[in-house]
Design a protein around this motif. Sequence first.
Motif, PDB file in Angstrom:
ATOM      1  N   VAL A 115       0.832  -1.212   0.000  1.00  0.00           N
ATOM      2  CA  VAL A 115       0.000   0.000   0.000  1.00  0.00           C
ATOM      3  C   VAL A 115       0.860   1.252   0.000  1.00  0.00           C
ATOM      4  O   VAL A 115       0.591   2.214  -0.733  1.00  0.00           O
ATOM      5  N   SER A 119      -0.482   3.390  -3.244  1.00  0.00           N
ATOM      6  CA  SER A 119      -1.798   3.332  -2.591  1.00  0.00           C
ATOM      7  C   SER A 119      -2.934   3.234  -3.599  1.00  0.00           C
ATOM      8  O   SER A 119      -3.971   2.624  -3.324  1.00  0.00           O
ATOM      9  N   GLY A 123      -4.189   0.042  -2.408  1.00  0.00           N
ATOM     10  CA  GLY A 123      -4.987   0.477  -1.265  1.00  0.00           C
ATOM     11  C   GLY A 123      -6.314  -0.250  -1.143  1.00  0.00           C
ATOM     12  O   GLY A 123      -6.615  -0.842  -0.097  1.00  0.00           O
ATOM     13  N   SER A 127      -6.504  -2.952   1.933  1.00  0.00           N
ATOM     14  CA  SER A 127      -6.905  -2.241   3.153  1.00  0.00           C
ATOM     15  C   SER A 127      -7.794  -3.092   4.058  1.00  0.00           C
ATOM     16  O   SER A 127      -7.577  -3.184   5.269  1.00  0.00           O
ATOM     17  N   SER A 131      -6.877  -4.587   7.915  1.00  0.00           N
ATOM     18  CA  SER A 131      -7.730  -4.355   9.085  1.00  0.00           C
ATOM     19  C   SER A 131      -8.132  -5.672   9.738  1.00  0.00           C
ATOM     20  O   SER A 131      -8.096  -5.807  10.970  1.00  0.00           O
ATOM     21  N   TRP A 154      -2.183   1.576  12.042  1.00  0.00           N
ATOM     22  CA  TRP A 154      -2.996   1.389  10.846  1.00  0.00           C
ATOM     23  C   TRP A 154      -4.275   2.222  10.926  1.00  0.00           C
ATOM     24  O   TRP A 154      -4.661   2.871   9.940  1.00  0.00           O
ATOM     25  N   ALA A 158      -5.430   5.243   8.435  1.00  0.00           N
ATOM     26  CA  ALA A 158      -6.728   5.244   7.751  1.00  0.00           C
ATOM     27  C   ALA A 158      -7.497   6.522   8.074  1.00  0.00           C
ATOM     28  O   ALA A 158      -8.133   7.124   7.193  1.00  0.00           O
TER      29      ALA A 158
END
Length: 206
Positions: A115, A119, A123, A127, A131, A154, A158
């Motif tokens: 990322v 990104s 991304g 992402s 998570s 993280w 975000a």
Amino acid sequence: MTRLIFLVTSFLVTTLSAQTFNKDIEKGKLALTNYETVKAISIFENLSKQHTDNWLPNYYAAQTLITEAFINSQKSLIVKEKLTKAQIYLDKAHNLTSKNEEVIILQAKLYLAYVVSNSEVYGRQYSGIISKLYNDAYVLNPKNPRVVLGKAQWEIGAAKYFGSDTSTFCADLEKAVKLFDTFKQESSQHPNWGEEEAVLAVKNCK
């Protein structure tokens, strides 16, 4: 008598092998700390070949390659090369130890390196996975400071991306710093990185 000699010899060989392994792991970790990544990867790759039933050499080999990917984050070809190779070692570590939060958060860092390198391309792809990995690791061991640190970092990243307030996560970073004082490693060879990073993150948290 012969059996006794055999047992003593086996014990000595096992002890010496363990001592050599421990020393080599420490040499590799020191090299990685000093960003001597070529030296570190050489040590960990050799240990991985010698100790095929131990997840730690594969973990550290992957960590070294992921570090190299972050260092070269603006060079997409190098990033892909390093992370592809790191994934091979991570897969080995995953297969050798189940439900290990240390391996899970390193997997999250591997995707994060993708990322960071691009990104726009990675991304959306990674992402949600990142998570989930941090959440899974937190469920396994919420007292591991590296888990708390990585998850907070993280979530801060975000929040910044979406223009949200990041100050609510400062308490999580402070919690991570405190956990470094109480968390007990399984051995001196197990992962122990992150404390300095956590302290710096707290200072920069707003």
